[in-house]
Scaffold this active site. Structure first.
Site, short mmCIF file in Angstrom:
data_model
loop_
_atom_site.label_atom_id
_atom_site.label_comp_id
_atom_site.label_asym_id
_atom_site.label_seq_id
_atom_site.Cartn_x
_atom_site.Cartn_y
_atom_site.Cartn_z
CG ASP A 2 96.34 54.79 32.11
OD1 ASP A 2 96.25 55.62 33.02
OD2 ASP A 2 95.39 54.06 31.74
CE LYS A 53 96.12 54.94 39.15
NZ LYS A 53 94.67 54.84 39.40
CG MET A 90 94.39 44.42 35.64
SD MET A 90 93.73 45.82 36.58
CE MET A 90 91.95 45.53 36.44
#
Length: 279
Positions: free
Chosen positions: A59, A81, A195
């Protein structure tokens, strides 16, 4: 010297041109939780697996201090991402893991936090199973644990938080998450939103509309466990205003137990203090 011995000696000197390399046995995939960022929160098992990696698919939020624990010869592939901007789709990542393993390589899929906590580790595990690739999961310290620990605010507490619920602030295709707002609005429980920074205003509005008091304590932790960690202690009513001052990856935590949270200094500031001043 016998003719058979002479033929055997010549055979040992032959070089096969245009031949096919002997097939390696199938490799395996390790879904490894890298934790929230602090290398010291990496588990011993995660370290051992990482040190044996031939390919590391990682990641974007995994820091170099952790990536550098892999062998220098290991191939590193970032599949970072960001919101509305992915270097690889999830399907491409799945196929990549399977392809490397079928080449006989030891593959580490290094994921921030824990692979099974909003990390899409379940999809990657299923892709490996469907392809007949051996896969293992190494859990990691998820960001919620690091965030609450840093602030000294427990996610559960005998008097004020008999339950904790982890939710995501984003729906699968963007927009408003489909959550049980009435259930999340019950008192004496902690709600952790991953998030959720850009959705803080909507989340606060929905929770208060469902009955959660605007005075409910709330905590926002940006870059939990890292040197640039920031913590803001606020209330549900003021959650959106506080969230607007941050732009990094952050946890939103709402619940009565957050009354114990301390904004305090950043990790960087604490490390610069004399030991006697850190109490």
């Amino acid at each position: 010297m016998s003719e058979s011995c002479d033929r055997a000696r010549r055979a040992r000197r032959l070089v096969l041109l245009g031949g096919v390399r002997p097939a390696r046995s199938a490799g395996q995939v390790w879904l490894v939780g890298a934790g929230p960022g602090d290398p010291e929160l990496l588990t011993l098992k995660a370290l051992r697996v990482l040190q044996a990696a031939e390919v590391v698919v990682h990641d974007g939020l995994v820091p170099d201090e952790i990536l550098d624990l892999a062998p220098a010869a290991a191939r590193r592939i970032s599949v970072a991402k960001r919101k509305s901007r992915h270097s690889y789709s999830q399907d491409e990542i799945n196929r990549m893991l399977v392809a490397f393993a079928l080449e006989g390589l030891n593959v580490v899929r290094l994921k921030g936090g824990d692979p099974f906590m909003f990390g899409r580790g379940g999809e990657e595990l299923q892709a490996c199973r469907d392809a007949g690739v051996e896969a293992h999961v190494v859990p990691g310290v998820t960001a919620a644990l690091a965030a609450s620990a840093a602030a000294g605010a427990p996610l559960t507490h005998r008097q004020s938080a008999q339950a904790v619920t982890f939710v995501t602030g984003h729906a699968a295709r963007g927009g408003e998450p489909d959550l049980d707002w009435a259930g999340l609005a019950r008192a004496n429980q902690t709600v952790v939103i991953y998030m959720g920074l850009s959705m803080a205003a909507l989340i606060a509005t929905r929770l208060m509309a469902a009955g959660r008091a605007g005075s409910t304590p709330a905590l926002i932790v940006e870059n939990a466990s890292r040197a640039d960690e920031r913590r803001l202690v606020t209330t549900l009513r003021d959650l959106a205003e506080a969230a607007a001052t941050l732009n990094g990856p952050a946890m939103l935590i709402v619940g009565e137990a957050m009354s114990m949270a301390e904004a305090g200094a950043t990790v960087e500031e604490l490390e610069a203090m004399p030991l006697e001043a850190r109490a």
